[in-house]
Scaffold this active site. Structure first.
Site, PDB file in Angstrom:
ATOM      1  N   LYS A 281       0.862  -1.193   0.000  1.00  0.00           N
ATOM      2  CA  LYS A 281       0.000   0.000   0.000  1.00  0.00           C
ATOM      3  C   LYS A 281       0.902   1.249   0.000  1.00  0.00           C
ATOM      4  O   LYS A 281       1.862   1.325   0.759  1.00  0.00           O
ATOM      5  CB  LYS A 281      -0.905  -0.015   1.232  1.00  0.00           C
ATOM      6  CG  LYS A 281      -1.931   1.075   1.267  1.00  0.00           C
ATOM      7  CD  LYS A 281      -2.914   0.903   2.436  1.00  0.00           C
ATOM      8  CE  LYS A 281      -4.194   0.276   2.017  1.00  0.00           C
ATOM      9  NZ  LYS A 281      -5.252   0.344   3.047  1.00  0.00           N
ATOM     10  N   GLU A 366     -18.413  -5.764  11.308  1.00  0.00           N
ATOM     11  CA  GLU A 366     -19.335  -5.005  12.166  1.00  0.00           C
ATOM     12  C   GLU A 366     -20.381  -5.910  12.819  1.00  0.00           C
ATOM     13  O   GLU A 366     -20.794  -5.675  13.959  1.00  0.00           O
ATOM     14  CB  GLU A 366     -20.028  -3.922  11.342  1.00  0.00           C
ATOM     15  CG  GLU A 366     -19.125  -2.756  10.951  1.00  0.00           C
ATOM     16  CD  GLU A 366     -18.272  -3.038   9.719  1.00  0.00           C
ATOM     17  OE1 GLU A 366     -18.392  -4.131   9.125  1.00  0.00           O
ATOM     18  OE2 GLU A 366     -17.468  -2.159   9.363  1.00  0.00           O
ATOM     19  N   ARG A 394     -25.176  -2.938   8.325  1.00  0.00           N
ATOM     20  CA  ARG A 394     -25.073  -4.400   8.144  1.00  0.00           C
ATOM     21  C   ARG A 394     -25.136  -5.156   9.465  1.00  0.00           C
ATOM     22  O   ARG A 394     -25.218  -6.371   9.485  1.00  0.00           O
ATOM     23  CB  ARG A 394     -23.840  -4.788   7.366  1.00  0.00           C
ATOM     24  CG  ARG A 394     -22.525  -4.500   7.981  1.00  0.00           C
ATOM     25  CD  ARG A 394     -21.408  -5.151   7.163  1.00  0.00           C
ATOM     26  NE  ARG A 394     -21.570  -4.927   5.723  1.00  0.00           N
ATOM     27  CZ  ARG A 394     -20.632  -5.263   4.827  1.00  0.00           C
ATOM     28  NH1 ARG A 394     -19.506  -5.809   5.225  1.00  0.00           N
ATOM     29  NH2 ARG A 394     -20.803  -5.060   3.545  1.00  0.00           N
TER      30      ARG A 394
HETATM   31  C1  LIG Z   1     -18.445  -2.536   5.888  1.00  0.00           C
HETATM   32  C2  LIG Z   1     -17.288  -1.576   5.829  1.00  0.00           C
HETATM   33  N1  LIG Z   1     -16.587  -1.307   6.943  1.00  0.00           N
HETATM   34  C3  LIG Z   1     -15.564  -0.436   6.923  1.00  0.00           C
HETATM   35  C4  LIG Z   1     -15.218   0.195   5.751  1.00  0.00           C
HETATM   36  C5  LIG Z   1     -14.114   1.231   5.750  1.00  0.00           C
HETATM   37  N2  LIG Z   1     -12.999   0.802   4.920  1.00  0.00           N
HETATM   38  C6  LIG Z   1     -12.804   1.225   3.695  1.00  0.00           C
HETATM   39  S1  LIG Z   1     -11.467   0.585   2.985  1.00  0.00           S
HETATM   40  C7  LIG Z   1     -11.073  -0.264   4.403  1.00  0.00           C
HETATM   41  C8  LIG Z   1      -9.849  -1.109   4.486  1.00  0.00           C
HETATM   42  C9  LIG Z   1      -9.877  -2.129   3.378  1.00  0.00           C
HETATM   43  O1  LIG Z   1      -8.722  -2.925   3.474  1.00  0.00           O
HETATM   44  P1  LIG Z   1      -8.416  -3.893   2.271  1.00  0.00           P
HETATM   45  O2  LIG Z   1      -9.643  -4.623   1.903  1.00  0.00           O
HETATM   46  O3  LIG Z   1      -7.241  -4.681   2.661  1.00  0.00           O
HETATM   47  O4  LIG Z   1      -8.088  -2.929   1.055  1.00  0.00           O
HETATM   48  P2  LIG Z   1      -6.788  -2.007   0.858  1.00  0.00           P
HETATM   49  O5  LIG Z   1      -7.209  -0.615   1.272  1.00  0.00           O
HETATM   50  O6  LIG Z   1      -5.700  -2.575   1.706  1.00  0.00           O
HETATM   51  O7  LIG Z   1      -6.489  -2.097  -0.606  1.00  0.00           O
HETATM   52  C10 LIG Z   1     -12.031  -0.057   5.362  1.00  0.00           C
HETATM   53  C11 LIG Z   1     -12.021  -0.668   6.724  1.00  0.00           C
HETATM   54  C12 LIG Z   1     -15.987  -0.111   4.603  1.00  0.00           C
HETATM   55  N3  LIG Z   1     -15.723   0.486   3.417  1.00  0.00           N
HETATM   56  N4  LIG Z   1     -16.976  -0.997   4.662  1.00  0.00           N
HETATM   57 MG   LIG Z   2      -5.263  -4.432   2.458  1.00  0.00          MG
END
Ligand SMILES: Cc1ncc(C[n+]2csc(CCOP(=O)(O)OP(=O)(O)O)c2C)c(N)n1
Ligand SMILES: [Mg+2]
Ligand SMILES: CC(=O)[C@@H](O)[C@H](O)COP(=O)(O)O
Length: 641
Positions: A281, A366, A394
């Site tokens: 990242k 969640e 959710r």
């Molecule tokens: C249900 C839900 N909870 C929290 C979020 C907030 N959120 C957005 S991106 C993220 C992290 C995602 O991590 P990953 O899937 O590893 O993707 P990366 O950013 O590392 O590419 C979170 C927690 C969300 N979008 N949806």
């Molecule tokens: Mg990730």
């Protein structure tokens, strides 16, 4: 950007050599840093998927083949390669969305920015292809963070059951959500990452082949020929293969050649296959690479050369909550906190530093957070689950049937409640006060300023036999709004200038300053107004109905859907009390709101002081008119003797 500007669609990639593809990746990184440092957005996640997205669009034929992204915040490179390179107004009205958008392109499918949904979508699309006899490919990109969400495992369970249904799952493993991804799954991915996997072994074999063709060729063929036995020997069975999913990886997620080779193999496989890609990242941008907090997951405008924010952050609702939680943690050792992979964004970092044994990061889960909170409360502690309002959607059933049914003292703190704007439709916190109205026993507070947030949070954690909710907006906390009196448990924010005032204005949460502005505008129309802030909007304060009877019309103003929100609850309370005073409720219309700034969205939906004042003026005039009309035409003339 000599190469990037020549890319008008994915097929333009086919003509590029490997060297040119690497050059293109460099141009894309330069473009992303330059563009996103101006507009803000998800810089870190997108810097991590440059080579992966290039390889995906070279191996698969979008939009015939469906390339899907979980959460969608990492789809900027996908946009650049599918004919959308004007990032000048990213995430603002009229500009590109920060997530996939069907209105923008046929290459986009999932607009929902809630995590962990992509595998469900992919399973459905793959089944549809099967039913329709289509040989199109479905490719789902899911992050290691999103893979911690329960929906992802519901889908995997189904996908693994269909051994002959083609579906390519790309795990974009950068070891982080915002912060490092937690849990057993993350640990297992780490095992797979560090195991000198079969792919790496093959890659080494190929390297040997290139350097020493005489010896290398037969050795490489032997290795390739003995792959099953070899693979078991080299790469122990991972959980994915135990589930019945073919596993390919780990692949260097920044090596386009290796990615294309793995994706091409996966494409030919003819069943469900996982391609485990290791990415970084924030890759290629030092300030992000060096940022241990969240690698520039989601940023506001920054100085591109330093990565430092353009605007210094003022006191936010989040920071007020975070500071108060630390004080609460010192005052009460039974207080614990929960986050769903968003420790920093919801303001619990200070609490975690102060009380490392009383903080739980459950991953993007969640539903689990809510039900485990019921367990924690039943076990004798008081959990505070801090989450963005929209993401609590959710976990509704868990709030209802685990927390409320069992009368558990759990406090839900909903950040980003109301219109958030630039993250698009699925990020607005516009449903919580409607959804939670139906939860028996649940008490809901909407603080109007920092002092009220602190007070209502403390009141909430005192309740140990029911769920409590405290919800507030995104961003900078508004000005202090003092009370000038009390009616019941409600704060009076403005007394009317008349004995029989015209309007009772019920102000909900952070909209208090706007409600006082509305009252001022009504004054200029000769309309007198009382402004009250209920503080706790559920249940409706018993003093509200009798207070309403002292006015000609009741107006409610809330940063929540109009349907089933506070306005609806107040109307019902008036009906139940037999109070027949006209009520006009102002809130968010029940539709999905296109991305734009919060200010632009509020103006577009008429949730502004001038708009509301204008409508209330018309309402009062109509009331006057109706009363005059009643006097003039409908009244019964007294009998003449
Ligand atoms: C249900 C839900 N909870 C929290 C979020 C907030 N959120 C957005 S991106 C993220 C992290 C995602 O991590 P990953 O899937 O590893 O993707 P990366 O950013 O590392 O590419 C979170 C927690 C969300 N979008 N949806
Ligand atoms: Mg990730
Ligand atoms: C994609 C996602 O869900 C989050 O990263 C979201 O962008 C939160 O944005 P803020 O934290 O700026 O509200």
């Amino acid at each position: 950007m000599p190469l990037l500007t020549r890319i008008t669609g994915p097929r333009d990639l086919d003509r590029l050599s490997l060297e040119q593809l690497d050059q293109l990746a460099g141009e894309i990184r330069t473009f992303l840093v330059d563009a996103v440092s101006k507009t803000g957005g998800h810089l870190g996640p997108n810097l991590g998927v440059v080579e992966l997205t290039i390889a995906l669009h070279r191996v698969f034929d979008s939009p015939k083949d469906r390339v899907l992204f979980d959460t969608g915040h990492q789809s900027y490179v996908h946009k650049l390669l599918t004919g959308r390179q004007d990032f000048g107004k990213l995430r603002t009205r009229g500009g590109l969305s920060g997530y996939p958008s069907r209105a923008e392109s046929d290459h986009d499918v999932i607009e929902n920015s809630h995590a962990s949904t992509v595998l469900g979508w992919a399973d459905g699309l793959a089944k549809a292809n099967e039913v329709r006899g289509k040989d199109d490919h479905v490719v789902a990109v899911i992050g290691d963070g999103a893979l911690t969400g329960g929906m992802a495992w519901e889908a995997l369970n189904n996908i693994a059951a269909a051994k002959d249904r083609p579906l390519v799952i790309v795990v974009n493993d950068n070891e982080r959500s915002y912060a490092p991804t937690i849990g057993g799954l993350a640990n297992h991915l780490a095992t797979l990452r560090t195991t000198d996997g079969y792919e790496r072994f093959l890659a080494r074999g190929k390297d040997l082949l290139e350097r020493t063709p005489v010896v290398g060729r037969p050795l490489y063929e032997t290795l390739h020929g003995a792959k099953k036995g070899l693979k078991d020997f080299i790469a122990p069975q991972g959980m994915f293969e135990d589930l019945g999913l073919k596993y390919v990886g780990p692949i260097d997620g920044h090596d386009i050649e290796a990615l294309e080779s793995a994706l091409a193999r996966a494409k030919r496989f003819g069943g469900p296959v996982i391609v485990h890609c290791l990415t970084e990242k924030g890759r290629g941008y030092k300030p992000a690479e060096q940022d241990e907090a969240d690698r520039f997951h989601g940023i506001g405008p920054i100085h591109p050369d330093t990565g430092l924010p353009i605007k210094a952050s003022a006191a936010s609702w989040t920071s007020v909550f975070g500071d108060e939680m630390v004080k609460l943690g010192h005052d009460r050792e039974d207080i614990v906190a929960i986050t769903a992979a968003m420790l920093q964004p919801v303001g619990l970092k200070k609490f975690a530093d102060a009380f490392p044994d009383r903080i739980y990061d459950v991953g993007i889960a969640e539903q689990h957070a809510a039900t485990s909170a019921a367990g924690l409360a039943t076990g004798g502690v008081h959990p505070v689950f801090a989450v963005y309002a929209t993401f609590l959607n959710r976990a509704f059933d868990q709030v209802l049937m685990d927390v409320a049914l069992h009368k558990c003292g759990v406090t839900f703190v909903l950040d980003r409640a109301g219109v958030t704007g630039d993250d698009g439709a699925s990020h607005n916190g516009m449903w919580d006060m409607s959804m939670l109205q139906v939860v028996p026993g649940l008490r809901l507070a909407a603080p109007r300023d920092a002092e009220q947030l602190r007070a209502q949070l403390r009141e909430a954690v005192e309740v140990d036999d029911a769920p409590t909710v405290v919800r507030y907006s995104k961003g900078v906390v508004g000005p202090a709004v003092p009370a000038v009196g009390k009616v019941g448990a409600m704060d009076v924010l403005r007394r009317p200038s008349a004995a029989k005032p015209d309007v009772l204005l019920v102000s909900v949460g952070a909209l208090a300053p706007m409600c006082l502005e509305i009252a001022g505008l009504l004054d200029k129309q000769g309309i007198t107004t009382t402004v009250v802030d209920p503080r706790w909007v559920k249940p409706v304060d018993e003093a509200l109905a009798p207070l309403a009877e002292q006015h000609r019309v009741v107006v409610t103003v809330e940063d929540n859907s109009r349907v089933g929100g506070v306005g609806s609850a107040v109307a019902q309370a008036l009906r139940d009390a037999g109070v027949d005073v006209p009520l006009r409720d102002f809130g968010i219309p029940p539709r999905f709101l296109d991305h734009a700034s919060r200010k632009e969205v509020m103006a577009e939906i008429g949730l502004t002081a001038p708009d509301i004042a204008r409508q209330v003026t018309g309402l009062v005039a109509k009331l006057d008119g109706r009363f005059e009309r009643a006097t003039a035409t409908d009244a019964v003339e007294p009998a003449r003797d």
